[in-house]
Design an enzyme around this catalytic site. Structure first.
Site, PDB file in Angstrom:
ATOM      1  N   CYS A 133     101.706  13.633  12.878  1.00 46.31           N
ATOM      2  CA  CYS A 133     101.221  14.994  13.186  1.00 46.31           C
ATOM      3  C   CYS A 133      99.767  15.163  12.745  1.00 46.31           C
ATOM      4  CB  CYS A 133     102.116  16.041  12.523  1.00 46.31           C
ATOM      5  SG  CYS A 133     102.356  15.776  10.761  1.00 46.31           S
ATOM      6  N   CYS A 135      96.646  15.937  15.518  1.00 47.73           N
ATOM      7  CA  CYS A 135      96.097  17.294  15.604  1.00 47.73           C
ATOM      8  C   CYS A 135      94.697  17.252  16.221  1.00 47.73           C
ATOM      9  CB  CYS A 135      96.043  17.931  14.217  1.00 47.73           C
ATOM     10  SG  CYS A 135      95.233  19.540  14.267  1.00 47.73           S
ATOM     11  N   ASP A 181     109.214  36.558  10.471  1.00 48.40           N
ATOM     12  CA  ASP A 181     107.817  36.225  10.745  1.00 48.40           C
ATOM     13  C   ASP A 181     106.803  37.229  10.177  1.00 48.40           C
ATOM     14  OD1 ASP A 181     105.653  34.794  11.850  1.00 48.40           O
ATOM     15  OD2 ASP A 181     105.687  36.042  13.639  1.00 48.40           O
ATOM     16  N   CYS A 193     100.086  26.247  20.095  1.00 43.30           N
ATOM     17  CA  CYS A 193      99.886  24.792  20.230  1.00 43.30           C
ATOM     18  C   CYS A 193     101.110  24.126  19.623  1.00 43.30           C
ATOM     19  CB  CYS A 193      98.622  24.389  19.472  1.00 43.30           C
ATOM     20  SG  CYS A 193      98.415  22.611  19.234  1.00 43.30           S
TER      21      CYS A 193
END
Ligand code: SF4
Ligand code: SF4
Length: 389
Positions: free
Chosen positions: A205, A209, A145, A251
């Site tokens: 998606c 959103c 990450d 989210c």
């Protein structure tokens, strides 16, 4: 078996090592493993340049685009990049209800259980030790990450999953509920092939959103993405605060609506299993929490990396979005006593959303005492909102 000697003696045994590594992956706590070449990520670099020009970066990325796309700048003589994926849960075993007087916020699944950076580093360290036993000359550099390389670009190239319209990597086996990490090595392991894109004509998606942050297939405007906004420390603009709802950190909407994730919930990685009270916490106790308690409760999760301020600001926003008058007294305390201007200004906004005589009187009183210009302005806006409704 010494793979280096075998390779030097003419037989290419790197294929064998790779297959042995694949077979050992689950013992090492890795759910999927693949190999990518260490060639520069030329196409990604072009996309990142454009992303930056359009002002769509989150600000949390490595700023040097060359380092993000050229493994040779990070490692002397890279020969391959091993990509790993570890699957995580998507469902709470018994989710508590958010009720009037006992409102709750939600943490994204990436903040459930132990911090995935730590878990993935552990898996990569185990993999490195496994490889070193077989190839003592191994050199390796692992990232999760926060490393320079794009975990997703490496995973895509290594055939872990396809790069989906929601900007996640979707694996056919685990859906997008996977954490990704990688290891650059000096081992000439044969690369895997990327897998076929599987989104097809679906746009669920993008349609779901809440902030239109998915500005196109696989294109994210991070400045509008709630996942990034919830991690910032400053003020949030009015429209985004309304859309944050009761999200405290991150989210998941563009993943929960994805048909590829339907029915997928992974419970075999013990460290990643959620504590329900931390995943869906009561909002008011979060507001009252001091540093020590926050660290002892959340310190081991990935949501703690920015400290308690963003999560407390988001709790204030969530209470405003619930419009529950029973929260007003707690927000008034923040408005009048909290030393952090962003918290006071955001509490003013939430009191404006809740409205009513108590909120109005507290805002009017705070306006006289408040010294911070920005907070004053927000109190005035909140008062106006109450008067207009
Ligand atoms: Fe939109 Fe949330 Fe996905 Fe961000 S994480 S793109 S805000 S649905
Ligand atoms: Fe792809 Fe549809 Fe999933 Fe979006 S919701 S990532 S378009 S499959």
């Amino acid at each position: 078996m010494n793979y280096t000697d075998l390779a030097c003696s003419g037989g290419n045994r790197w294929d064998e090592l790779k297959e042995e590594m694949r077979a050992a992956a689950s013992e090492l706590g890795i759910d999927k493993i693949g190999v990518a070449s260490a060639a520069p990520f030329t196409e990604l670099k072009q996309r990142l340049i454009r992303h930056r020009q359009l002002g769509r970066e989150s600000g949390f990325e490595e700023p040097d685009l060359d380092k993000r796309t050229e493994p040779a700048l990070l490692f002397d003589g890279p020969q391959s990049i091993i990509a790993i994926a570890v699957a995580y849960p998507s469902k709470l075993p018994s989710p508590p209800k958010s009720e009037p007087g006992a409102r709750r916020g939600v943490m994204s699944r990436s903040a459930w259980g132990a911090d995935y950076h730590k878990v993935l580093r552990d898996r990569l360290a185990r993999l490195e030790a496994w490889l070193r036993e077989r190839v003592p000359e191994l050199r390796a550099e692992s990232m999760v990450d926060t490393g320079e390389l794009s975990d997703r670009a490496v995973a895509e190239r290594a055939g872990i999953g396809w790069s989906a319209k929601n900007c996640s990597i979707i694996t056919p086996e685990w859906g997008s509920w996977v954490y990704l990490g990688e290891m650059i090595t000096n081992l000439p392991l044969p690369p895997d092939s990327p897998i076929e894109e599987g989104c097809g004509s679906c746009t669920k998606c993008i349609d779901a959103c809440p902030t239109d942050a998915l500005v196109g297939p696989g294109q994210l405007d991070s400045q509008r993405c709630i996942s990034f906004v919830t991690q910032t420390k400053g003020y949030v603009e009015d429209e985004l605060m309304r859309k944050i709802g009761n999200r405290l950190y991150g989210c998941d909407t563009c993943q929960t609506v994805c048909p590829e994730n339907r029915g997928k919930n992974w419970t075999h990685q013990r460290e990643l299993q959620p504590d329900t009270e931390l995943a869906k916490p009561l909002l008011v106790p979060l507001l009252e929490m001091g540093n020590k308690e926050f660290t002892s409760r959340y310190g081991a999760t990935s949501s703690a990396w920015r400290g308690k301020k963003p999560i407390q600001r988001n709790s204030v926003i969530a209470l405003g979005n619930f419009k529950d008058p029973s929260a007003a007294a707690h927000l008034v305390r923040i408005l009048t006593d909290d030393p952090r201007p962003v918290l006071r200004g955001t509490a003013a906004w939430s009191l404006g959303r809740i409205g009513g005589a108590e909120a109005e009187a507290a805002l009017a009183a705070a306006l006289h005492k408040e010294m911070d210009t920005e907070v004053k302005m927000r109190i005035e806006q909140a008062l106006q909102q109450i008067i207009l409704h």
